[in-house]
Design an enzyme around this catalytic site. Structure first.
Site, PDB file in Angstrom:
ATOM      1  N   MET A 223       0.850  -1.194   0.000  1.00 56.57           N
ATOM      2  CA  MET A 223       0.000   0.000   0.000  1.00 56.57           C
ATOM      3  C   MET A 223       0.885   1.244   0.000  1.00 56.57           C
ATOM      4  O   MET A 223       1.716   1.411   0.903  1.00 56.57           O
ATOM      5  CB  MET A 223      -0.927  -0.001   1.221  1.00 56.57           C
ATOM      6  CG  MET A 223      -1.910  -1.153   1.237  1.00 56.57           C
ATOM      7  SD  MET A 223      -2.879  -1.251   2.751  1.00 56.57           S
ATOM      8  CE  MET A 223      -1.691  -1.963   3.908  1.00 56.57           C
ATOM      9  N   VAL A 224       0.737   2.082  -0.998  1.00 57.20           N
ATOM     10  CA  VAL A 224       1.571   3.273  -1.138  1.00 57.20           C
ATOM     11  C   VAL A 224       1.438   4.163   0.101  1.00 57.20           C
ATOM     12  O   VAL A 224       0.323   4.512   0.513  1.00 57.20           O
ATOM     13  CB  VAL A 224       1.177   4.065  -2.407  1.00 57.20           C
ATOM     14  CG1 VAL A 224       1.948   5.379  -2.491  1.00 57.20           C
ATOM     15  CG2 VAL A 224       1.440   3.222  -3.648  1.00 57.20           C
TER      16      VAL A 224
ATOM     17  N   CYS B  41      -2.111  -1.810 -10.079  1.00 56.64           N
ATOM     18  CA  CYS B  41      -2.483  -0.436  -9.705  1.00 56.64           C
ATOM     19  C   CYS B  41      -3.388   0.178 -10.768  1.00 56.64           C
ATOM     20  O   CYS B  41      -2.995   0.285 -11.934  1.00 56.64           O
ATOM     21  CB  CYS B  41      -1.243   0.429  -9.524  1.00 56.64           C
ATOM     22  SG  CYS B  41      -1.639   2.117  -9.021  1.00 56.64           S
TER      23      CYS B  41
ATOM     24  N   GLY C 127      -9.455  -9.117  -2.128  1.00 58.71           N
ATOM     25  CA  GLY C 127     -10.753  -8.493  -2.384  1.00 58.71           C
ATOM     26  C   GLY C 127     -11.850  -9.037  -1.491  1.00 58.71           C
ATOM     27  O   GLY C 127     -11.948 -10.238  -1.265  1.00 58.71           O
ATOM     28  N   ASN C 128     -12.681  -8.123  -0.949  1.00 62.75           N
ATOM     29  CA  ASN C 128     -13.846  -8.462  -0.099  1.00 62.75           C
ATOM     30  C   ASN C 128     -13.461  -8.976   1.287  1.00 62.75           C
ATOM     31  O   ASN C 128     -14.243  -9.692   1.912  1.00 62.75           O
ATOM     32  CB  ASN C 128     -14.739  -9.531  -0.773  1.00 62.75           C
ATOM     33  CG  ASN C 128     -15.217  -9.131  -2.146  1.00 62.75           C
ATOM     34  OD1 ASN C 128     -15.159  -7.970  -2.522  1.00 62.75           O
ATOM     35  ND2 ASN C 128     -15.689 -10.097  -2.908  1.00 62.75           N
TER      36      ASN C 128
ATOM     37  N   ALA D 242      -5.997  -5.256   2.307  1.00 66.75           N
ATOM     38  CA  ALA D 242      -5.489  -3.879   2.235  1.00 66.75           C
ATOM     39  C   ALA D 242      -6.372  -2.982   3.096  1.00 66.75           C
ATOM     40  O   ALA D 242      -6.024  -2.661   4.229  1.00 66.75           O
ATOM     41  CB  ALA D 242      -5.455  -3.393   0.788  1.00 66.75           C
TER      42      ALA D 242
END
Length: 487
Positions: free
Chosen positions: A26-27, A110, A211-212, A234
């Site tokens: 994560m940026v 991204c 995801g989710n 994330a």
């Protein structure tokens, strides 16, 4: 002796210790301090924030700040992620990083506009030849395995073919985010576990699902549904670092522990502030004043003070809480408990504002018009920050300078333009008419005349050379005759 490079499942079982609970790259958010907090609360594998391969190669300070100074024995296993679009640059960056991690990951997921402008991330997913060359070269040159993180195509069949291509090229572990590159922000929607399941069945390397994921129960359901070897989180991790423990602790417990780690392993204050905004998200919707204070603090001590004040407000609210009271705002838990934040879609946002899409748009325009009167109470936060930096700055439209408009497009015209046009329109007209506009520094006529002059001088050059040669011959003949006369 140099150990042989492990591949596929051997790499996952031995080097990554069979990691199932993974913190995503994560940026500005998966820095060392946050990774250590996550590891203390169940995370088994972490990724660095996405690093730019080209900057990493050319800038020693960038390498030092983002990797070399973040070495910590507790922070393993660790995968370093790069974005790149050139095989040589990607491999150069990876060679500089490989001694500080357990694998190198290529970011192919991204979806942000900056990735589109830089031509990396999910915007490479159609360039299969380039991706093959990048992964094959990295697999050949590196002493650590190469992994990839991708987004899916709308079609399951194309996604499967894409994953198989990466596997053949040398990818040893694949993370599949079950959303397309168009699914982001308010349009994120639900990730497709069906795509992930299809990829898992089609490849012979470990697959992580992304995801989710909001609770530990989601992790278990995802593994059961997709057959993935691990699950990456994330957003869920940012709002609840204890997600992989199956706990929902009070926010200040996580915030205080994180701030203690930051004091030992410092990072930019912007990272710290962003983490506290995520952790305290639901509480800050209630205590708006403290939200503003958190946005303005300039030191770590100031952040700690705001955190203590938020904790105090919550404890006072808990003390006055009655048994029959339910969480506010439709939340599953009270706002001081770590819990997921579900980003509303575009229609839901309008409903929350109590307007339809068109009304919301009009209301937004009116709000912006109201801001322009220069009243600091109605200014946006961005304008308030500008006002703090420059108290004399005004946003009153009546005080803004008036510009004469371009005769063609309505943009401000150049003050010294010979055509009374803006630069764009002037350039087109000057080019079409082979004319000059000194006001805009456009010299099409002058350059054309110089080009014609140079061309004519070049065409006369053979005649000049021939005349010079005849002169030399005549001079030689006369010299010979004079010598013969003397003799």
């Amino acid at each position: 002796m140099k150990m042989p490079k492990l591949k596929g499942f051997e790499f996952w079982r031995n080097t990554l210790r069979g990691a199932c609970y993974v913190v995503a790259p994560m940026v500005d958010q998966s820095e060392l301090a946050w990774r250590l907090l996550s590891r203390r609360h169940g995370a088994q594998l972490c990724y660095t924030p996405m690093l730019h391969a080209q900057v990493f190669v050319r800038d020693a300070n960038y390498r030092k700040e983002n990797l070399y100074c973040e070495v910590c024995p507790e922070d393993r296993p660790l995968i370093v992620q790069f974005c790149a679009n050139d095989p040589e640059v990607f491999v150069q960056a990876a060679l500089l990083a490989q001694d500080y991690c357990d694998a190198i990951d290529l970011n192919l997921g991204c979806p942000q506009m900056i990735a589109k402008r830089g031509h990396y991330g999910a915007f490479l997913q159609e360039e299969w030849d380039l991706l093959q060359r990048m992964i094959m070269l990295a697999n050949e040159k590196l002493s650590v395995p190469i992994t990839c993180k991708i987004r899916v195509f709308p079609e399951i069949a194309k996604t499967v073919k894409y994953a198989q291509l990466l596997e053949v090229a040398g990818c040893q572990l694949l993370t599949v985010h079950g959303r397309t590159k168009e699914q982001k922000g308010p349009l994120a929607g639900v990730a497709s576990w069906e795509h992930i399941q299809a990829v898992r069945k089609a490849v012979n390397i470990p697959v992580f699902a992304n995801g989710n994921i909001q609770y530990l129960s989601d992790v278990e359901r995802c593994i059961q549904k997709t057959g993935a070897h691990g699950v990456m989180s994330a957003e869920g991790n940012l709002h609840n670092p204890a997600l992989f423990e199956g706990r929902n602790p009070v926010v200040w417990e996580m915030a205080e522990e994180y701030l203690e780690i930051v004091q030992q392993y410092p990072c930019p204050l912007s990272y710290v502030r962003a983490h506290l905004f995520k952790l305290w998200h639901h509480t800050l919707q209630i205590h708006q004043q403290l939200r503003d204070e958190l946005a303005k603090v300039k030191t770590l001590e100031g952040v700690v003070a705001v955190n203590k004040e938020l904790k105090l407000h919550c404890q006072e609210e808990i003390a006055s809480l009655k048994e029959e009271d339910k969480p506010k705002g439709g939340l599953p838990f009270s706002h001081w408990i770590c819990q997921p934040y579900v980003r509303p879609g575009p229609k839901e946002t309008c409903k929350e504002n109590g307007t339809s899409g068109m009304e919301g748009s009009n209301r937004g325009k009116r709000a912006l018009e109201d801001e322009d009167d220069g009243n600091s109470d109605s200014l946006s936060k961005n304008k308030q920050k500008k006002k703090l930096r420059n108290p004399n700055k005004t946003f009153d439209p009546s005080l803004k300078p008036k510009y004469a408009k371009c005769d063609q497009c309505g943009n401000p015209k150049g003050i010294k333009c010979v055509f009374n046009l803006c630069r764009g329109c002037c350039k087109k007209r000057a080019f079409r008419e082979t004319a000059d506009c000194p006001g805009h520094g456009l010299l099409f006529k002058t350059k054309h005349e110089k080009a014609l002059l140079w061309k004519s001088s070049q065409s006369n050059l053979p005649n000049i050379e021939m005349t010079a040669q005849k002169g030399e011959i005549e001079e030689t003949r006369l010299l010979k005759e004079s010598i013969d006369g003397v003799a």
